[in-house]
Each structure stands twice: as C-alpha cells, then as structure tokens.
Design a protein around this motif. Sequence first.
Motif, PDB file in Angstrom:
ATOM      1  N   SER A 117       0.842  -1.187   0.000  1.00 17.27           N
ATOM      2  CA  SER A 117       0.000   0.000   0.000  1.00 17.27           C
ATOM      3  C   SER A 117       0.879   1.239   0.000  1.00 17.27           C
ATOM      4  CB  SER A 117      -0.924   0.013   1.225  1.00 17.27           C
ATOM      5  OG  SER A 117      -0.172  -0.085   2.411  1.00 17.27           O
ATOM      6  N   ALA A 122      -1.321   6.174   3.474  1.00 14.38           N
ATOM      7  CA  ALA A 122      -1.627   5.345   4.630  1.00 14.38           C
ATOM      8  C   ALA A 122      -2.381   6.112   5.713  1.00 14.38           C
ATOM      9  CB  ALA A 122      -0.344   4.758   5.204  1.00 14.38           C
ATOM     10  N   GLU A 125      -6.136   7.336   4.204  1.00 15.72           N
ATOM     11  CA  GLU A 125      -7.150   6.378   3.779  1.00 15.72           C
ATOM     12  C   GLU A 125      -8.228   6.210   4.844  1.00 15.72           C
ATOM     13  OE1 GLU A 125      -5.128   2.788   2.945  1.00 15.72           O
ATOM     14  OE2 GLU A 125      -4.652   3.302   0.878  1.00 15.72           O
ATOM     15  N   LYS A 127     -10.806   4.109   7.059  1.00 16.00           N
ATOM     16  CA  LYS A 127     -10.597   2.806   7.687  1.00 16.00           C
ATOM     17  C   LYS A 127     -11.284   1.692   6.905  1.00 16.00           C
ATOM     18  CE  LYS A 127      -9.971   4.529  12.408  1.00 16.00           C
ATOM     19  NZ  LYS A 127     -10.471   4.490  13.797  1.00 16.00           N
ATOM     20  N   LYS A 130      -9.339  -0.270   4.105  1.00 15.12           N
ATOM     21  CA  LYS A 130      -8.443  -1.363   4.467  1.00 15.12           C
ATOM     22  C   LYS A 130      -9.207  -2.674   4.620  1.00 15.12           C
ATOM     23  CE  LYS A 130      -5.199   1.716   6.811  1.00 15.12           C
ATOM     24  NZ  LYS A 130      -4.484   2.030   8.070  1.00 15.12           N
ATOM     25  N   ARG A 131     -10.536  -2.582   4.785  1.00 16.35           N
ATOM     26  CA  ARG A 131     -11.359  -3.794   4.947  1.00 16.35           C
ATOM     27  C   ARG A 131     -12.017  -4.218   3.639  1.00 16.35           C
ATOM     28  NH1 ARG A 131     -15.709  -2.908   7.924  1.00 16.35           N
ATOM     29  NH2 ARG A 131     -15.576  -0.640   8.076  1.00 16.35           N
ATOM     30  N   HIS A 171      -7.148  -6.479  -2.346  1.00 17.51           N
ATOM     31  CA  HIS A 171      -7.515  -5.521  -1.307  1.00 17.51           C
ATOM     32  C   HIS A 171      -7.440  -4.120  -1.904  1.00 17.51           C
ATOM     33  CE1 HIS A 171      -7.464  -8.193   2.333  1.00 17.51           C
ATOM     34  NE2 HIS A 171      -6.828  -8.961   1.462  1.00 17.51           N
ATOM     35  N   ASN A 173      -6.656  -1.287  -0.844  1.00 16.95           N
ATOM     36  CA  ASN A 173      -5.541  -0.408  -0.483  1.00 16.95           C
ATOM     37  C   ASN A 173      -4.183  -0.997  -0.842  1.00 16.95           C
ATOM     38  OD1 ASN A 173      -5.716  -2.450   1.499  1.00 16.95           O
ATOM     39  ND2 ASN A 173      -4.633  -1.183   2.980  1.00 16.95           N
ATOM     40  N   GLU A 174      -4.169  -2.081  -1.638  1.00 16.68           N
ATOM     41  CA  GLU A 174      -2.914  -2.721  -2.020  1.00 16.68           C
ATOM     42  C   GLU A 174      -2.745  -2.721  -3.535  1.00 16.68           C
ATOM     43  OE1 GLU A 174      -2.686  -5.782   1.803  1.00 16.68           O
ATOM     44  OE2 GLU A 174      -2.983  -6.561  -0.219  1.00 16.68           O
TER      45      GLU A 174
END
Length: 233
Positions: A117, A122, A125, A127, A130-131, A171, A173-174
């Motif tokens: 990410s 970081a 973003e 929350k 990230k999920r 994901h 954020n990746e």
Amino acid sequence: MGKSTHFSGQPLYSQIIKLLDKSQVLQMSRNCGGERYIKRFDCWTHMVVMLYAVIMRFDSLREITASLQAEARKLSHLGLSIMTSRSTLSDANKRRPESVFASIYRDLYATYRSRLSSDSRACKEAKWMKRLQIIDSTTISLFSNLLFKGVGRHPKSGKKKGGIKVHTVIHANEGVPSDIKFTSAATNDSFMLQPTALSKGDIMAMDRAYIDYQKLEQMTQRGVIYVTKMKKN
C-alpha cells in the motif's frame, strides 16, 4: 521500499530474484512433491526461467530456450547452472504441480503485503478502505473452442467465448492481488467466493456472477458486508 545501495550496479531482474529465498523456494517445492525424480532442473531454476519468459513476453518454448542460449553470458547474474532445452522445460511445466508456485506467491504476499500500500496514502485512507476486498474475473480467449469449453450464451455469430478464466481477489488499499486462480472459461465465478476466509467487518465488492445465496447467507452470519448487483430474473 526504501532506497538502498545494496543493489547498485545490478540488472533489474537480478534485483527481483534477490527478493526470493532460494532455500525456502526449494523446500516449498519438496513439500508439494515438485522435486521428485529431478536431477538438475529444480524448482528454483524453473521459476527463474519462467519469470524471464514473462518479463521478455515470450509466447513459446522455442523463444524461451533460444533466448537463454543466445544470451547465456549476459545472464550469468541469474545463477543458472544449465541452459534448459525445450523438452526439459516442457516436461517441467507438465510434471511440477502448480501448487508449488501458488505457495511461493502466497509466501511472497505475506512477506511484502505491508509494503504494497502507498505510504503517502496510509494516514489519509478511510478505515473501511483497508477492509474492502474486490473480486472479479476476466476471460482470456484462446484459439479454439475445441480444447476449452465456451462460456455464456450463444451470440448471433453462433460462437461462444472459450479460453481460460482468471479469478482475482485484491484488497482496495494494495497494489497486487491477494489470491489468483486460473480455470476454464466455463467455470462458474461463485466458486472463488470463500466465506470461511473472511472475517467480521470485512467488505466484499463483486458483480452478479458471484451470487450464491447459500454463501451470501454464510457471509451474513459471519458479519461480512457485501455489495453486489441484483440478478435480472
């Protein structure tokens, strides 16, 4: 990854190879049965050759072996003890289980996922990003419907789209997928949806091809949030 002088003066492919642990790769291959009846062309050499083929965008075994033999002196930094023949490479592709390379990919992902990410995003973003996981598939059309069963309904042309289907989970954020699977184009997408691999609070975004009411119920029971489209019927 931070800047370093450790790789100074080394070819790019050599730098990529140094991110891999040779002994660990060979151990994973042994665990999956990939080193049985192997004399010289072990999993490490096999992987280095195939990665070279991907980077060079080769389409055939002849191109791979011809390039390796022609560039043997320039590729000494790869540490290859042999320049493989077409028959050896063909046999390795046929005999070595795909689970070997799946294990290598998962190990690399687990090791470097924290660096995938963007550092600059970081702290900004949300929350829920990230999920969030996104699942989708794409079909790679091949030359014939004779070898690979077609997918979908017959269009006006009378031909169905046949080939290989690539199923991917990433994901949000990746930068790289967390899971990839290859199947025939006729495989239903819903097999890739695994409720047991999800945790409470996870968010899954998918299209209507992944709708399986039994699995959606399992996700609901596990506290997983999912976003999809309604079926037309």
